[in-house]
Structure formats: C-alpha cells, structure tokens
Design an enzyme around this catalytic site. Structure first.
Site, mmCIF file in Angstrom:
data_model
loop_
_atom_site.group_PDB
_atom_site.id
_atom_site.type_symbol
_atom_site.label_atom_id
_atom_site.label_comp_id
_atom_site.label_asym_id
_atom_site.label_seq_id
_atom_site.Cartn_x
_atom_site.Cartn_y
_atom_site.Cartn_z
ATOM 1 N N LYS A 87 48.328 3.305 -3.118
ATOM 2 C CA LYS A 87 47.424 3.958 -2.156
ATOM 3 C C LYS A 87 46.865 5.201 -2.820
ATOM 4 O O LYS A 87 47.494 6.244 -2.870
ATOM 5 C CB LYS A 87 48.192 4.327 -0.884
ATOM 6 C CG LYS A 87 47.333 4.367 0.397
ATOM 7 C CD LYS A 87 46.250 5.424 0.423
ATOM 8 C CE LYS A 87 46.801 6.792 0.709
ATOM 9 N NZ LYS A 87 45.692 7.809 0.824
ATOM 10 N N SER A 143 51.086 17.092 -1.668
ATOM 11 C CA SER A 143 51.487 18.371 -1.090
ATOM 12 C C SER A 143 52.898 18.328 -0.529
ATOM 13 O O SER A 143 53.401 17.268 -0.134
ATOM 14 C CB SER A 143 50.515 18.781 0.020
ATOM 15 O OG SER A 143 50.713 17.986 1.173
ATOM 16 N N THR A 144 53.520 19.495 -0.444
ATOM 17 C CA THR A 144 54.861 19.597 0.126
ATOM 18 C C THR A 144 54.850 19.235 1.609
ATOM 19 O O THR A 144 55.790 18.603 2.100
ATOM 20 C CB THR A 144 55.406 21.014 -0.083
ATOM 21 O OG1 THR A 144 55.612 21.215 -1.495
ATOM 22 C CG2 THR A 144 56.730 21.219 0.630
ATOM 23 N N GLU A 198 57.086 14.130 -5.579
ATOM 24 C CA GLU A 198 56.682 15.205 -6.488
ATOM 25 C C GLU A 198 55.637 15.997 -5.734
ATOM 26 O O GLU A 198 54.545 15.505 -5.474
ATOM 27 C CB GLU A 198 56.142 14.648 -7.802
ATOM 28 C CG GLU A 198 55.999 15.709 -8.894
ATOM 29 C CD GLU A 198 54.599 16.306 -8.950
ATOM 30 O OE1 GLU A 198 54.400 17.402 -8.379
ATOM 31 O OE2 GLU A 198 53.724 15.692 -9.570
ATOM 32 N N GLU A 204 50.380 27.601 -2.372
ATOM 33 C CA GLU A 204 49.683 26.825 -3.399
ATOM 34 C C GLU A 204 48.201 26.753 -3.059
ATOM 35 O O GLU A 204 47.813 26.199 -2.030
ATOM 36 C CB GLU A 204 50.272 25.422 -3.499
ATOM 37 C CG GLU A 204 49.692 24.615 -4.634
ATOM 38 C CD GLU A 204 50.346 23.265 -4.797
ATOM 39 O OE1 GLU A 204 50.624 22.865 -5.944
ATOM 40 O OE2 GLU A 204 50.587 22.601 -3.775
#
Length: 498
Positions: A191, A245-246, A267, A401
C-alpha cells in the site's frame, strides 16, 4: 549516473505513459468502487494521473488472493534458490527501467532527478538483489539437546504481509520491505502513500515479468483511512510492516489488537540530534554535513538531523560555516541534474512546514537563514533551507517532527548537557556526534538512545546493517539479515529418537 540534460528529462516526461490502476491477482484493475483521486506533481502542479482509490472491498479481494496463493505453496514452498533467481530477475528489470522509475519518482514526489536515479532507484535494486542473494544463505538450527531427542529450529514465512510505505522514499522504502518479505516466501500486499504511488504501481508489472506468481505481490493505492485501515484490521493479514508517522504507527497497533493480533513492525518519526564538540578539528566538513543532513531530500527524511547541538566555545564560528553551506541546498528544478534540493511533496506539507517556521519566529527563536517559500511562479512547492538559532529544546520546532528543511540550532557547554538535550525527545531514530576524541566518541555514542548513531559522518550505512528506532521511533529493523526476523516465524520441532 545518467548523462541526460534537463531538456532530455523533460522530453521524456512529456511522453511518459503513467498507470494509476491497482494491481490485483496479476493484472491492473480499477478500484471496485470506481473511485479515483488526482495525482499532481509538486514540481509544477501538473496532473499526472487518476489513481485507483482502493478501499475495504479491494483489500478483501487482494487478501483472499494473497492467502490462496500462499497456501498453494507456489511461492511459499518454492526452494530458496529458485525464489532467489526470480527476485534477481526482478531486480534486473528494475535496473533496466531505472530512468523511467526515477522520472516517475521525481514527478510524483518532487525530489531531484539525480537523487531519484542514483540514490533511490539504485538503492531499491540493491535491496531486492541483496535479499535475494541472502535467502539461500540463512541456515536453520539444531539445538544442543540430549542424545535421545532432536530439537530443530526452523524459519517459515509468516504468511500474508501488508507493507504500508511513506511518500518520501516511495520505492526505496517499499523495497526494504519487499526484499526480505518476498525472499522469505510470503505473499505481500503493498500500500503506497496516496502522495506518491506511481513507482509502486509500475514495479508490479515488472515483478510479474520476472516470474513472480500471481498473487504474490499486489499493489493497492489508496488512502490510509480506507485501504490502510482495512489492511490493518483484516483478520487474514498476518503481518503489517509500516514506515511513516508516529501517530499512524500507534493507530496501527490499536487496529492489530482489535483484529487478529497480527505482527506489527513500525519505523516511525524522528527528531534526530547532531552534536558537534569543540575538539572536532575539521569543522568545515562537519558544517557541510550538517547542512546536507537537513537539506537532503528537502528535509523530508525520517532521520533528518533537524536538531544541531554545538559546543558554545565554537558556536558562532560553526554556525557561520553551516549557513555558508546551506546555500548549496537552495531548491531548484527537480529535472535539472545539477539540482540538489527539489520540491516539497504537496501543498499540505508545504503549509505544514511554513506553519512551523512561523511558530519558530513567534516562539522566540531567531530566524537567521532562509525560511521563505520560493519559485511559486512554477506552480510547484519549494521552500528555502531554514536555520533557527537561539532555540530552546522545549520549543515546538525542537520537539516535533517538521519533515522539511528546517534546522534548530542549540548551544551546549558540557558533554553531559549535550547528551541530556539529545536524549530529551520522544524519538530515537538516529543521532550523530563529531569529535576527534576516541574515548568521547565511544562514550557518547553508547549513551545516545537511537537506533543509528553516526560518528564523524551522517547517513552512513548500507544493506549490511539494520535500520530502525528506539522509543516512539518504532520497533523492528529494516535492512540486514535482521530484517528477515520480521517476516518469518520460528518453529521448534522436537523429535523423540528412542
């Protein structure tokens, strides 16, 4: 390295045929709903393609195909050496089509064409080739048991893998996952990000040409809240491997818990520190690398060294050098081979970066370089490399970030203070230090809480070493033999011999 000029790349772009369809069960197809979304180039705003907007119906179909293919054993039970040969052929086809893939990557995401060709596509080919070569070198184990039993420890493919990849290195991040997952014998549903799906769609056809059986690799373009969520919640997906993203990484863990406890490998984000000590003799090199570490790929890098920690006694001298080298990362046209920094991926991300720049100014930091949107007449999205000084580690620009070319500089007085500031973050993806003191290099690198620590360099490494983060930068590792741990199950077989 291509010798094509900007004009030649533009001519090639004008005649490029772009496919926006999903790849399910060995053929290109529209989404079941017939829905599409526009793919526009950040280079100049042009319409590139209408992309199939896959959702749960497409996910259900692809997962069913993947499961049936996996259970058939056509790929999963193929000998490692035969899987290796197929993946080597896949890598060779990607290499043969490198210019087309690089052009798709640049038009889709905005990065410089030289970077797309020489870094991204070359790295992607190497990822597939390296994992293919590794798969028939991985041995199973015989446990040191009593003489009347035999304890076997064997690896088996985990099953159906969903690989959800980001927009900043679209093909490279995909291949970091496809390489070990396919080599191990899994069926994979890829994806890509809705912001940059074009190379993922293109390589599906190349994989089939290389001999990959139908259903082993499928590609579902679509949005995270539709296709991505459906994959994460699907009870017949055994593993989800994600880079992004986190915030999304956390949500995927929730979805896995709400469904079948699928393995989740993440990650995620970073706010990486780069520490420069006064005992670093080559400050010029350190400054050049500091500029590169935030300017490369327009700062849209999870490991971007967005926090620069400089010992106070050299701070003024060093920052002048950094700002001198920031000129090397002024954005240019992405199809010009001399361009080092290109376009921000889209208007949404451009606005996000500009909002952070405004936040830095309003929060009391000093804007000492760049900070403006430029080249607006092109119709694309470009931001100057930006330097803030007088930054406190509590400011948003030092803690969150940004994913753009924005550098926050912080002065420190002692080694202990530098380590404390560096580790004062929810992230732990990467860190770096510059010193000519061998003891300090070992001492500080050991104390930095990050998955990758660079000493007197930044962005070093290749396929032989693992990549991933500590803390809220994620879990699991891409690259190296450790990547195979994510896509295999360990089985113990205990045989009585008497």
């Amino acid at each position: 390295m291509s010798n094509l000029t900007r004009s030649e790349w533009e001519t090639m772009a004008a005649s490029l045929s772009i496919n926006g369809k999903a790849w399910i069960n060995g053929k290109y197809t529209d989404a079941e709903s017939g829905e599409t979304f526009d793919c526009q180039s950040p280079v100049d705003g042009r319409h590139l393609a209408s992309i199939a907007s896959c959702d749960s119906a497409d996910v259900n179909k692809a997962v069913s195909v993947a499961r049936n293919t996996f259970e058939s054993g056509e790929w999963s039970e193929l000998s490692p050496v035969r899987r290796k040969k197929t993946l080597q052929a896949f890598a060779a086809l990607m290499e043969e089509n490198a210019q087309e893939l690089a052009l798709l990557e640049t038009l889709d995401m905005g990065k410089p064409i030289s970077e797309s060709l020489n870094d991204d596509i070359t790295g992607s080919v190497n990822s597939i080739r390296w994992c293919a070569e590794a798969i028939d070198k991985l041995y199973d184990e015989v446990a040191p048991t009593e003489n009347d039993v035999l304890g076997l420890v064997t690896r088996e493919p985990v099953g159906v893998v969903a690989a959800v990849v980001p927009w900043n290195f679209p093909l490279n991040m995909a291949c970091w996952k496809l390489g070990p997952a396919l080599a191990a014998g899994n069926s994979v549903i890829l994806k890509p990000s809705e912001k940059s799906p074009l190379t993922a769609i293109r390589i599906a056809e190349l994989a089939e040409q290389a001999g990959l059986p139908k259903g082993v690799l499928q590609v579902l373009p679509g949005f995270g809240h539709t296709a991505g969520k459906a994959l994460a919640l699907h009870n017949d997906v055994d593993c989800i491997a994600f880079t992004g993203s986190t915030a999304v990484a956390k949500q995927l863990q929730v979805y896995a818990g709400e469904s079948n406890m699928k393995r989740v490998w993440l990650e995620a984000g970073g706010k990486s520190p780069q520490i420069v000590f006064a005992d670093c003799e080559n400050l010029d090199k350190a400054a050049s690398v500091a500029a590169m570490a935030i300017g490369y790929n327009q700062g849209e890098v999870c490991t971007a060294a967005s926090r620069l920690l400089v010992e106070r006694s050299i701070y003024d001298e060093f920052m002048e050098l950094v700002k001198h080298y920031m000129h090397d990362w002024h954005p240019g046209h992405p199809l010009d081979p001399q361009t080092s920094s290109g376009a921000i991926v889209d208007q949404i991300q451009t606005t996000r970066v500009l909002d952070y720049i405004e936040s830095g100014k309003q929060g009391g930091a000093r804007l000492t370089f760049g900070g403006r949107q430029v080249m607006q007449e092109t119709g694309g999205f470009y931001i100057e490399p930006t330097v803030f000084e007088g930054v406190d580690n509590t400011m948003a620009i030092a803690r969150e970030e940004i994913f753009g070319p924005v550098l926050s500089a912080i002065a420190f007085d002692t080694e202990e203070e530098a380590v404390q500031i560096a580790n004062d973050t929810i992230y732990g993806l990467a860190a770096a230090l510059w010193t000519d003191n061998l003891g300090r290099a070992h001492r500080v690198s050991k104390r930095l809480r990050a998955g990758s620590v660079f000493v007197n360099n930044y962005h070093g490494g290749d396929m032989t070493v693992p990549f991933g983060g500590f803390k809220q930068s994620g879990n699991g590792r891409d690259k190296s033999l450790h990547a195979f741990d994510k896509y295999t199950e360990l089985k113990t077989t205990w045989v009585a011999l008497s």
